[in-house]
Design an enzyme around this catalytic site. Structure first.
Site, PDB file in Angstrom:
ATOM      1  N   ARG A  61       0.823  -1.221   0.000  1.00 21.22           N
ATOM      2  CA  ARG A  61       0.000   0.000   0.000  1.00 21.22           C
ATOM      3  C   ARG A  61       0.850   1.261   0.000  1.00 21.22           C
ATOM      4  O   ARG A  61       0.417   2.321  -0.458  1.00 21.22           O
ATOM      5  CB  ARG A  61      -1.006  -0.040   1.148  1.00 21.22           C
ATOM      6  N   GLU A  98       2.808  -6.889  13.480  1.00 19.86           N
ATOM      7  CA  GLU A  98       1.787  -7.051  14.515  1.00 19.86           C
ATOM      8  C   GLU A  98       1.356  -8.522  14.545  1.00 19.86           C
ATOM      9  O   GLU A  98       0.969  -9.051  15.561  1.00 19.86           O
ATOM     10  CB  GLU A  98       0.591  -6.131  14.206  1.00 19.86           C
TER      11      GLU A  98
HETATM   12  P1  AMP Z   1       3.780  -2.480  11.995  1.00 17.72           P
HETATM   13  O1  AMP Z   1       5.086  -3.002  11.469  1.00 17.72           O
HETATM   14  O2  AMP Z   1       3.294  -3.261  13.183  1.00 17.72           O
HETATM   15  O3  AMP Z   1       3.845  -0.993  12.266  1.00 17.72           O
HETATM   16  O4  AMP Z   1       2.679  -2.768  10.892  1.00 17.72           O
HETATM   17  C1  AMP Z   1       2.539  -1.969   9.781  1.00 17.72           C
HETATM   18  C2  AMP Z   1       2.193  -2.728   8.538  1.00 17.72           C
HETATM   19  O5  AMP Z   1       1.289  -3.806   8.760  1.00 17.72           O
HETATM   20  C3  AMP Z   1       1.524  -1.800   7.548  1.00 17.72           C
HETATM   21  O6  AMP Z   1       2.115  -2.014   6.274  1.00 17.72           O
HETATM   22  C4  AMP Z   1       0.066  -2.167   7.563  1.00 17.72           C
HETATM   23  O7  AMP Z   1      -0.425  -2.244   6.268  1.00 17.72           O
HETATM   24  C5  AMP Z   1      -0.017  -3.524   8.249  1.00 17.72           C
HETATM   25  N1  AMP Z   1      -0.920  -3.527   9.425  1.00 17.72           N
HETATM   26  C6  AMP Z   1      -0.551  -3.800  10.710  1.00 17.72           C
HETATM   27  N2  AMP Z   1      -1.610  -3.730  11.546  1.00 17.72           N
HETATM   28  C7  AMP Z   1      -2.675  -3.406  10.788  1.00 17.72           C
HETATM   29  C8  AMP Z   1      -4.059  -3.162  11.080  1.00 17.72           C
HETATM   30  N3  AMP Z   1      -4.558  -3.263  12.326  1.00 17.72           N
HETATM   31  N4  AMP Z   1      -4.877  -2.825  10.050  1.00 17.72           N
HETATM   32  C9  AMP Z   1      -4.376  -2.717   8.789  1.00 17.72           C
HETATM   33  N5  AMP Z   1      -3.090  -2.927   8.455  1.00 17.72           N
HETATM   34  C10 AMP Z   1      -2.234  -3.281   9.432  1.00 17.72           C
END
Ligand code: AMP
Length: 178
Positions: A61, A98
């Site tokens: 994205r 996550e």
């Molecule tokens: P992080 O590395 O935990 O900051 O996660 C960020 C990446 O995971 C981004 O590229 C988001 O597209 C995806 N992502 C993580 N959690 C979510 C969520 N709750 N909703 C949508 N996309 C998420």
């Protein structure tokens, strides 16, 4: 459109991709013509005239947003991709999501020494993805000016952690909880 109106265009899908995750789905925002235009304008606006030399977008994205923001800033776009997708020499970085772990790569010749870089993705949760992309940019000699997102999930703590690592995080909106 203002950021409150844009927030209403983000769809929430409970328990995706696994129980307990509230997935903030931006496809409903970016498929809305006016919503997409305002998203790009509002994300790019703080960085106009700030001497950015390159926009780095994170698969997938971050590509949609990053390409349009780069065009708006009049600079080039550099992809950070999942392992095995980039055809030339790469460096890589493993990181925790996550939900799970993954590995990101960047082309070794994609960032000029001391280039001022804006990193773009759709959402920051734990900050693990941004931290990994940031390490790749720094390893190539780039200076990270900031990171720009549509959504911050502040209760998960990623944006705060990345600010502490020296990467200012800009987001158009926040959602409570995780
Ligand atoms: P992080 O590395 O935990 O900051 O996660 C960020 C990446 O995971 C981004 O590229 C988001 O597209 C995806 N992502 C993580 N959690 C979510 C969520 N709750 N909703 C949508 N996309 C998420």
């Amino acid at each position: 459109m203002n950021n409150d109106e844009l927030k209403r265009l983000v769809r929430t899908i409970p328990d995706y991709p696994k129980p307990g995750i509230m997935f903030r789905d931006v496809t409903t925002l970016i498929s809305h013509g006016e919503g997409l235009r305002a998203t790009i304008n509002n994300m790019a606006e703080p960085f106009i005239g700030k001497g950015i030399n390159a926009v780095v977008g994170i698969e997938a994205r971050g590509f949609i947003l990053g390409g349009a923001i780069a065009e708006k800033l009049g600079v080039g776009f550099v992809p950070v991709r999942k392992k095995g997708k980039l055809p030339f020499d790469t460096i890589s970085q493993t990181y925790e999501l996550e939900y799970g772990t993954d590995e990101l790569e960047i082309h070794t010749d994609s960032i000029n020494q001391s280039a001022k870089v804006l990193i773009v993705d759709d959402l920051i949760a734990t900050g693990g993805t941004l931290e990994a992309a940031g390490k790749l940019v720094k390893q190539l000699g780039g200076q990270i000016v900031a990171a720009a997102f549509i959504v911050d999930l502040p209760d998960i703590g990623g944006s705060k952690k990345c600010e502490q690592l020296g990467i200012p995080c800009h987001a158009l909106m926040e959602f409570e909880g995780d």
